[in-house]
Every structure is written in structure tokens, then in C-alpha cells.
Scaffold this motif. Structure first.
Motif, PDB file in Angstrom:
ATOM      1  N   ASN A  39       0.801  -1.218   0.000  1.00 48.83           N
ATOM      2  CA  ASN A  39       0.000   0.000   0.000  1.00 48.83           C
ATOM      3  C   ASN A  39       0.839   1.276   0.000  1.00 48.83           C
ATOM      4  OD1 ASN A  39      -2.534  -1.244  -0.051  1.00 48.83           O
ATOM      5  ND2 ASN A  39      -2.392  -1.680   2.139  1.00 48.83           N
ATOM      6  N   LEU A  40       2.150   1.159  -0.064  1.00 46.03           N
ATOM      7  CA  LEU A  40       3.009   2.339  -0.056  1.00 46.03           C
ATOM      8  C   LEU A  40       2.763   3.231  -1.274  1.00 46.03           C
ATOM      9  CD1 LEU A  40       6.461   1.093   1.222  1.00 46.03           C
ATOM     10  CD2 LEU A  40       4.919   2.709   2.315  1.00 46.03           C
ATOM     11  N   ILE A  41       2.382   2.679  -2.370  1.00 42.06           N
ATOM     12  CA  ILE A  41       2.169   3.474  -3.579  1.00 42.06           C
ATOM     13  C   ILE A  41       1.021   4.466  -3.401  1.00 42.06           C
ATOM     14  CG2 ILE A  41       0.607   1.845  -4.685  1.00 42.06           C
ATOM     15  CD1 ILE A  41       2.123   2.520  -7.307  1.00 42.06           C
ATOM     16  N   PHE A  42       0.085   4.157  -2.537  1.00 39.27           N
ATOM     17  CA  PHE A  42      -1.063   5.028  -2.310  1.00 39.27           C
ATOM     18  C   PHE A  42      -0.770   6.116  -1.275  1.00 39.27           C
ATOM     19  CE2 PHE A  42      -2.904   0.837  -3.421  1.00 39.27           C
ATOM     20  CZ  PHE A  42      -3.333   1.188  -4.683  1.00 39.27           C
ATOM     21  N   ASP A  43       0.350   6.024  -0.574  1.00 44.92           N
ATOM     22  CA  ASP A  43       0.683   6.969   0.485  1.00 44.92           C
ATOM     23  C   ASP A  43       1.615   8.084   0.022  1.00 44.92           C
ATOM     24  OD1 ASP A  43      -0.824   5.491   2.220  1.00 44.92           O
ATOM     25  OD2 ASP A  43       0.879   4.389   3.038  1.00 44.92           O
TER      26      ASP A  43
ATOM     27  N   SER B 217      -3.700  17.753  -1.052  1.00 40.40           N
ATOM     28  CA  SER B 217      -3.459  18.032  -2.469  1.00 40.40           C
ATOM     29  C   SER B 217      -4.373  17.199  -3.356  1.00 40.40           C
ATOM     30  CB  SER B 217      -1.998  17.785  -2.820  1.00 40.40           C
ATOM     31  OG  SER B 217      -1.685  16.419  -2.687  1.00 40.40           O
ATOM     32  N   SER B 218      -4.667  15.964  -2.934  1.00 44.39           N
ATOM     33  CA  SER B 218      -5.552  15.146  -3.753  1.00 44.39           C
ATOM     34  C   SER B 218      -6.977  15.678  -3.701  1.00 44.39           C
ATOM     35  CB  SER B 218      -5.505  13.683  -3.312  1.00 44.39           C
ATOM     36  OG  SER B 218      -5.979  13.546  -1.992  1.00 44.39           O
TER      37      SER B 218
END
Length: 59
Positions: free
Chosen positions: A39-43, A49-50
Motif C-alpha cells: 500500500n506504499l504506492i497510495f501513500d 493536495s488530492s
């Protein structure tokens, strides 16, 4: 010792190594660590900002 015996021993060593890596990777103790890494890619982006990007695109 001929070449066929050496190839057989090398195949056995590689198979045992493969089984060891599989046992290590599928261990229950590492499950939470692998889930966190997946799940690191989502953090990578902060939530503010999103949210701004989503609101900016809807205008």
C-alpha cells in the motif's frame, strides 16, 4: 564425480533454496509487513493536495 552428478546436486540445492524462500515469503509473521509495503504506492500524496485536485477538476 561426473557432470551429471554435479548437475543433479546443483538442481537439488536450487530446489531447496527455492523452498526456503517460499517458506520465508509466506510466513504469517511477514504478512502485515508485506501488506504495508503493497500500500506504499497510495501513500505518496498528502490528502489535501488530492482533495484540491478533485475539486479543481470538477469546476
Amino acid at each position: 564425480m561426473d557432470i551429471i552428478t554435479l548437475h543433479s546436486i546443483w538442481t537439488l540445492v536450487l530446489f531447496i533454496s527455492f523452498c526456503g524462500v517460499l517458506w520465508w515469503a509466506c510466513g504469517k509473521n511477514r504478512q502485515s509487513r508485506f501488506d504495508e509495503a503493497a500500500n506504499l504506492i497510495f501513500d505518496d500524496e498528502p490528502e489535501e493536495s488530492s482533495k484540491e485536485q478533485k475539486q479543481g477538476g470538477m469546476k
